[in-house]
Design a protein around this motif. Structure first.
Motif, mmCIF file in Angstrom:
data_model
loop_
_atom_site.group_PDB
_atom_site.id
_atom_site.type_symbol
_atom_site.label_atom_id
_atom_site.label_comp_id
_atom_site.label_asym_id
_atom_site.label_seq_id
_atom_site.Cartn_x
_atom_site.Cartn_y
_atom_site.Cartn_z
ATOM 1 N N ILE A 85 15.320 -3.847 0.779
ATOM 2 C CA ILE A 85 13.973 -4.288 1.165
ATOM 3 C C ILE A 85 13.464 -5.364 0.209
ATOM 4 C CG2 ILE A 85 11.562 -3.549 1.334
ATOM 5 C CD1 ILE A 85 12.682 -0.819 2.305
ATOM 6 N N ARG A 86 13.672 -5.148 -1.082
ATOM 7 C CA ARG A 86 13.186 -6.120 -2.073
ATOM 8 C C ARG A 86 13.888 -7.467 -1.907
ATOM 9 N NH1 ARG A 86 11.231 -9.426 -4.531
ATOM 10 N NH2 ARG A 86 10.137 -9.382 -6.539
ATOM 11 N N ALA A 87 15.158 -7.436 -1.545
ATOM 12 C CA ALA A 87 15.889 -8.679 -1.330
ATOM 13 C C ALA A 87 15.301 -9.456 -0.148
ATOM 14 C CB ALA A 87 17.365 -8.397 -1.088
ATOM 15 N N GLY A 88 14.912 -8.731 0.892
ATOM 16 C CA GLY A 88 14.292 -9.387 2.041
ATOM 17 C C GLY A 88 12.970 -10.039 1.679
ATOM 18 N N PHE A 89 12.130 -9.308 0.944
ATOM 19 C CA PHE A 89 10.863 -9.892 0.499
ATOM 20 C C PHE A 89 11.106 -11.080 -0.436
ATOM 21 C CE2 PHE A 89 8.768 -5.698 1.487
ATOM 22 C CZ PHE A 89 7.938 -6.207 2.469
ATOM 23 N N ALA A 161 3.098 -7.335 8.267
ATOM 24 C CA ALA A 161 2.660 -8.666 8.680
ATOM 25 C C ALA A 161 1.326 -9.012 8.023
ATOM 26 C CB ALA A 161 2.552 -8.741 10.197
ATOM 27 N N ALA A 162 0.406 -8.046 8.018
ATOM 28 C CA ALA A 162 -0.903 -8.284 7.407
ATOM 29 C C ALA A 162 -0.792 -8.442 5.893
ATOM 30 C CB ALA A 162 -1.846 -7.131 7.747
ATOM 31 N N ALA A 163 0.062 -7.622 5.266
ATOM 32 C CA ALA A 163 0.207 -7.673 3.810
ATOM 33 C C ALA A 163 0.795 -9.007 3.357
ATOM 34 C CB ALA A 163 1.074 -6.518 3.331
ATOM 35 N N THR A 164 1.869 -9.440 3.999
ATOM 36 C CA THR A 164 2.501 -10.694 3.577
ATOM 37 C C THR A 164 1.649 -11.899 3.954
ATOM 38 O OG1 THR A 164 3.849 -10.612 5.586
ATOM 39 C CG2 THR A 164 4.867 -9.844 3.559
ATOM 40 N N ASP A 165 0.925 -11.813 5.054
ATOM 41 C CA ASP A 165 0.020 -12.897 5.439
ATOM 42 C C ASP A 165 -1.056 -13.081 4.372
ATOM 43 O OD1 ASP A 165 -0.819 -14.838 7.537
ATOM 44 O OD2 ASP A 165 -2.615 -13.591 7.583
ATOM 45 N N GLY A 166 -1.654 -11.962 3.944
ATOM 46 C CA GLY A 166 -2.685 -12.039 2.918
ATOM 47 C C GLY A 166 -2.135 -12.480 1.575
ATOM 48 N N LEU A 167 -0.953 -12.005 1.225
ATOM 49 C CA LEU A 167 -0.356 -12.366 -0.058
ATOM 50 C C LEU A 167 0.013 -13.842 -0.092
ATOM 51 C CD1 LEU A 167 0.497 -11.153 -2.758
ATOM 52 C CD2 LEU A 167 2.762 -10.727 -1.779
ATOM 53 N N ALA A 182 5.583 -11.158 -8.257
ATOM 54 C CA ALA A 182 6.798 -10.343 -8.308
ATOM 55 C C ALA A 182 6.434 -8.859 -8.401
ATOM 56 C CB ALA A 182 7.662 -10.758 -9.490
ATOM 57 N N ALA A 183 5.429 -8.546 -9.190
ATOM 58 C CA ALA A 183 4.997 -7.155 -9.332
ATOM 59 C C ALA A 183 4.427 -6.621 -8.023
ATOM 60 C CB ALA A 183 3.956 -7.042 -10.447
ATOM 61 N N MET A 187 5.829 -3.577 -5.692
ATOM 62 C CA MET A 187 5.004 -2.461 -5.246
ATOM 63 C C MET A 187 5.129 -2.250 -3.736
ATOM 64 S SD MET A 187 0.903 -1.879 -5.828
ATOM 65 C CE MET A 187 0.466 -3.341 -4.872
ATOM 66 N N ILE A 188 5.088 -3.340 -2.969
ATOM 67 C CA ILE A 188 5.236 -3.231 -1.519
ATOM 68 C C ILE A 188 6.616 -2.683 -1.170
ATOM 69 C CG2 ILE A 188 5.290 -4.511 0.654
ATOM 70 C CD1 ILE A 188 3.293 -6.462 -0.543
ATOM 71 N N SER A 189 7.638 -3.143 -1.880
ATOM 72 C CA SER A 189 8.992 -2.659 -1.630
ATOM 73 C C SER A 189 9.093 -1.165 -1.898
ATOM 74 C CB SER A 189 9.998 -3.417 -2.509
ATOM 75 O OG SER A 189 10.002 -4.803 -2.218
#
Length: 210
Positions: A85-89, A161-167, A182-183, A187-189
């Motif tokens: 998951i972290r690799a995808g993010f 979708a909402a989390a990455t859009d806002g970030l 990165a932190a 956390m999301i991962s």
């Protein structure tokens, strides 16, 4: 002018529109300037796109295609679900940092659609597509690693979708604070990994409970 298949010509014009809109803004980008950017006649543009809405839909799709491919590739199974998951993010975030103007354009397209009568469905479709993409990625990961989710996949997809859009918007406004972002991605991962478990591990954990 070199003849090419219609699908390729549309892609050429869409890429030209992305460059022009990222540079000049959506309202100031005209069909004539897009044709000039692509090096084709205005008649070729109107042959490929019968409306501005059709062009903008293509722009949104192609911008999304730019990073979805690298994210899908990054989601190849690793030692743990969390690492995968972290690799995808990480792949998505590398694209944000490398192409901030494209991601900024996506927000401008949303605002333009919401403020232009008749274009409102474009903004809705844009954000529905974000959720669909995350659902595809969740299903890809689940199939590759035999996972079961603790929450419905559509709910998780919309959350991500909402989390990455806002970030992403946060990054565009505040600038590149790599340790902080990165932190946050870590956390999301962690959160997503906690919601996705191997069924065997979950059954074993439940069996151990008194």
């Amino acid at each position: 002018m070199t003849r090419m298949p219609l699908v390729d010509r549309r892609r050429q014009l869409t890429e030209a529109a992305i460059r022009a809109m990222a540079r000049d803004g959506v309202p100031r980008t005209t069909t004539r300037s897009i044709a000039a950017e692509a090096g084709v006649s205005l008649s070729v543009f109107h042959y490929c796109f019968d409306s501005k809405q059709a062009l903008l839909e293509s722009v949104i799709t192609v911008i999304t295609d730019h990073y979805v491919g690298v994210v899908k590739q990054a989601l190849r199974p690793r030692d743990t679900v969390r690492e995968t998951i972290r690799a995808g993010f990480g792949a998505y975030w590398d694209h944000v940092r490398a192409q901030p103007e494209e991601h900024m354009l996506t927000y401008e397209l949303t605002q333009y659609a919401l403020r232009t009568p008749g274009f409102e469905p474009l903004a809705r479709r844009q954000h529905e597509r974000y959720g669909e993409i995350y659902l595809e990625l969740i299903e890809q990961l689940g199939a590759a690693m035999s996972l079961e989710l603790a929450v419905p996949a559509p709910v998780l997809a919309r959350y991500l979708a909402a989390a990455t859009d806002g970030l992403t918007l946060n990054f565009l406004v505040l600038g590149d604070d790599e340790p902080a972002f990165a932190a946050i991605l870590d956390m999301i991962s962690d959160q997503v990994a906690a919601l996705a478990e191997d069924p065997g591990r979950r059954e074993a954990t439940q069996a151990e409970r008194p």
